[in-house]
Design a protein around this motif. Structure first.
Motif, PDB file in Angstrom:
ATOM      1  N   VAL A 162       0.836  -1.201   0.000  1.00 31.81           N
ATOM      2  CA  VAL A 162       0.000   0.000   0.000  1.00 31.81           C
ATOM      3  C   VAL A 162       0.872   1.253   0.000  1.00 31.81           C
ATOM      4  CG1 VAL A 162      -1.828  -1.176   1.300  1.00 31.81           C
ATOM      5  CG2 VAL A 162      -0.063   0.097   2.532  1.00 31.81           C
ATOM      6  N   THR A 163       0.213   2.394  -0.089  1.00 28.91           N
ATOM      7  CA  THR A 163       0.816   3.677   0.262  1.00 28.91           C
ATOM      8  C   THR A 163       0.068   4.197   1.472  1.00 28.91           C
ATOM      9  OG1 THR A 163       1.499   4.181  -1.995  1.00 28.91           O
ATOM     10  CG2 THR A 163       1.263   6.041  -0.488  1.00 28.91           C
ATOM     11  N   LEU A 164       0.770   4.472   2.554  1.00 31.39           N
ATOM     12  CA  LEU A 164       0.162   4.868   3.826  1.00 31.39           C
ATOM     13  C   LEU A 164       0.973   6.019   4.408  1.00 31.39           C
ATOM     14  CD1 LEU A 164      -1.982   4.068   6.090  1.00 31.39           C
ATOM     15  CD2 LEU A 164      -0.094   2.775   7.127  1.00 31.39           C
ATOM     16  N   THR A 165       0.488   7.223   4.231  1.00 31.19           N
ATOM     17  CA  THR A 165       1.178   8.417   4.714  1.00 31.19           C
ATOM     18  C   THR A 165       0.137   9.453   5.124  1.00 31.19           C
ATOM     19  OG1 THR A 165       1.273   9.413   2.506  1.00 31.19           O
ATOM     20  CG2 THR A 165       3.143   8.038   3.155  1.00 31.19           C
ATOM     21  N   PRO A 166       0.557  10.528   5.800  1.00 31.71           N
ATOM     22  CA  PRO A 166      -0.437  11.541   6.196  1.00 31.71           C
ATOM     23  C   PRO A 166      -1.167  12.175   5.028  1.00 31.71           C
ATOM     24  CG  PRO A 166       1.543  11.761   7.521  1.00 31.71           C
ATOM     25  CD  PRO A 166       1.856  10.756   6.459  1.00 31.71           C
ATOM     26  N   HIS A 167      -0.508  12.291   3.881  1.00 33.83           N
ATOM     27  CA  HIS A 167      -1.159  12.881   2.715  1.00 33.83           C
ATOM     28  C   HIS A 167      -0.707  12.142   1.459  1.00 33.83           C
ATOM     29  CE1 HIS A 167      -2.753  16.229   5.050  1.00 33.83           C
ATOM     30  NE2 HIS A 167      -1.560  16.362   5.588  1.00 33.83           N
ATOM     31  N   VAL A 168      -1.674  11.648   0.697  1.00 29.13           N
ATOM     32  CA  VAL A 168      -1.370  10.975  -0.554  1.00 29.13           C
ATOM     33  C   VAL A 168      -2.274  11.552  -1.644  1.00 29.13           C
ATOM     34  CG1 VAL A 168      -0.711   8.850   0.631  1.00 29.13           C
ATOM     35  CG2 VAL A 168      -3.042   9.104  -0.222  1.00 29.13           C
ATOM     36  N   GLY A 169      -1.934  11.280  -2.890  1.00 28.72           N
ATOM     37  CA  GLY A 169      -2.804  11.680  -3.978  1.00 28.72           C
ATOM     38  C   GLY A 169      -4.036  10.794  -4.031  1.00 28.72           C
ATOM     39  N   ARG A 170      -4.965  11.190  -4.852  1.00 25.75           N
ATOM     40  CA  ARG A 170      -6.177  10.387  -4.983  1.00 25.75           C
ATOM     41  C   ARG A 170      -5.821   8.998  -5.519  1.00 25.75           C
ATOM     42  NH1 ARG A 170     -10.665  13.706  -4.623  1.00 25.75           N
ATOM     43  NH2 ARG A 170     -10.257  15.943  -4.875  1.00 25.75           N
ATOM     44  N   GLY A 171      -6.578   8.009  -5.085  1.00 30.04           N
ATOM     45  CA  GLY A 171      -6.323   6.658  -5.540  1.00 30.04           C
ATOM     46  C   GLY A 171      -7.344   5.702  -4.963  1.00 30.04           C
ATOM     47  N   ALA A 172      -7.191   4.446  -5.281  1.00 30.02           N
ATOM     48  CA  ALA A 172      -8.108   3.404  -4.839  1.00 30.02           C
ATOM     49  C   ALA A 172      -7.388   2.462  -3.882  1.00 30.02           C
ATOM     50  CB  ALA A 172      -8.659   2.630  -6.033  1.00 30.02           C
ATOM     51  N   ILE A 173      -8.171   1.696  -3.158  1.00 30.42           N
ATOM     52  CA  ILE A 173      -7.632   0.687  -2.239  1.00 30.42           C
ATOM     53  C   ILE A 173      -8.713  -0.377  -2.042  1.00 30.42           C
ATOM     54  CG2 ILE A 173      -8.404   1.942  -0.178  1.00 30.42           C
ATOM     55  CD1 ILE A 173      -5.141  -0.075  -0.391  1.00 30.42           C
ATOM     56  N   SER A 174      -8.307  -1.622  -1.997  1.00 26.81           N
ATOM     57  CA  SER A 174      -9.299  -2.671  -1.780  1.00 26.81           C
ATOM     58  C   SER A 174      -9.747  -2.683  -0.321  1.00 26.81           C
ATOM     59  CB  SER A 174      -8.725  -4.043  -2.156  1.00 26.81           C
ATOM     60  OG  SER A 174      -7.777  -4.465  -1.198  1.00 26.81           O
ATOM     61  N   ARG A 175     -10.990  -3.044  -0.120  1.00 24.56           N
ATOM     62  CA  ARG A 175     -11.497  -3.182   1.250  1.00 24.56           C
ATOM     63  C   ARG A 175     -10.689  -4.221   2.018  1.00 24.56           C
ATOM     64  NH1 ARG A 175     -15.938  -1.964  -1.932  1.00 24.56           N
ATOM     65  NH2 ARG A 175     -17.295  -0.305  -1.083  1.00 24.56           N
TER      66      ARG A 175
END
Length: 218
Positions: free
Chosen positions: A166-179
């Motif tokens: 994943v990408t996990l940071t205080p601020h990221v660009g728009r994107g998708a992630i699976s439940r």
């Protein structure tokens, strides 16, 4: 570990409960519809009937007895109006925090949403705007409490298989992630107390979940 999940029949909540029970933890799901009891039992969780829109703090606190952590994964859901965005996504989150404090449960994970701190675009749907306002209010309320809280803001949710990175940071660009990946991240956050006080945004990315959480604590 005993974890109580508000909104226990939601897609993310069911995946969290399945993962937690699969690794030997105890998962308790708060649900308002008795027809959902069997679905929670099927993933190894203990269902508890508790309507967070109508329960009081003492009732909810009683369900948190001996819990090590709570997760707020409830939501008014598709088709609900602006009023229920407030009573569920904001007020129920605050009620769970009140109950956690009363029951002596210090760890609290809030599933929020990306976009809550961005200006609303012109023409934004009224119900969507109400949802974002409710989530932001729930975040602001939680930050003012003496709890070991972590706020997780997933991007656009999909039903894809978990990637495990994943990408996990205080601020990221728009994107998708699976439940499924959101569920894995929530379980991993429970194991990392140093993420208390963090607001983290989550989308697909290249970093293994354990490494991403470790990086978020440094």
């Amino acid at each position: 570990m005993r974890v109580v999940i508000a909104g226990g029949h939601g897609k993310i909540a069911l995946l969290v409960q399945q993962h937690l029970t699969g690794r030997g933890d105890a998962a308790v799901g708060l649900i308002r519809n008795p027809d959902h009891v069997d679905d929670l039992r099927a993933v190894g969780a203990t269902p508890v009937l508790c309507d967070l829109e109508h329960a009081d703090v003492d009732e909810v606190a009683a369900h948190l007895h001996d819990a090590d952590a709570v997760i707020f994964a409830a939501g008014a859901g598709p088709g609900s109006g602006a009023a229920r965005k407030d009573t569920v996504d904001r007020a129920a989150a605050a009620l769970l925090a009140d109950a956690a404090t009363r029951a002596g449960v210090h760890r609290y994970l809030l599933v929020s949403s990306m976009g809550v701190d961005r200006p609303l675009a012109a023409g934004t749907d009224d119900v969507w705007a109400a949802y974002l306002r409710a989530k932001r209010a729930a975040e602001d309320d939680l930050r003012g409490r003496d709890l070991a809280w972590t706020i997780l803001r997933p991007g656009r949710l999909t039903d894809d298989e978990p990637a495990g990175h994943v990408t996990l940071t205080p601020h990221v660009g728009r994107g998708a992630i699976s439940r499924a990946d959101v569920a894995l991240v929530l379980a991993a956050l429970l194991d990392e107390p140093r993420t208390a006080g963090a607001t983290l945004e989550l989308v697909d990315g290249p970093t293994p979940i354990a490494d991403a959480i470790h990086a978020a604590t440094t």
